[in-house]
Design a protein around this motif. Sequence first.
Motif: not given
Length: 84
Positions: A3-6, A10-14
């Motif tokens: 769940a943390w990975f999910v 996306p936050l890191v990519i954003m």
Amino acid sequence: MTAWFVIVVPLVIMFFTLFMERVEARLRHVAVQENEVEELLENARPDEVRALFRQGIGRALELFQLRRVGRAGRLRTRRSRDRS
């Protein structure tokens, strides 16, 4: 853990894309324009070509722009003399 990975990926990519957009915007103002390079290559004098090979595109464009500005300044002076 999954769940943390999910959530984190996306936050890191954003944030990375936002950062790269700012870097690209700054580089766009500093970068040499394509039409300036084309004009230099079409109308270059030997000293400008020599500067292009020895010192790079930045110095060659600087010499080319100085020549264009000098020519424009001379044209303005002639026009002001002709009007008088």
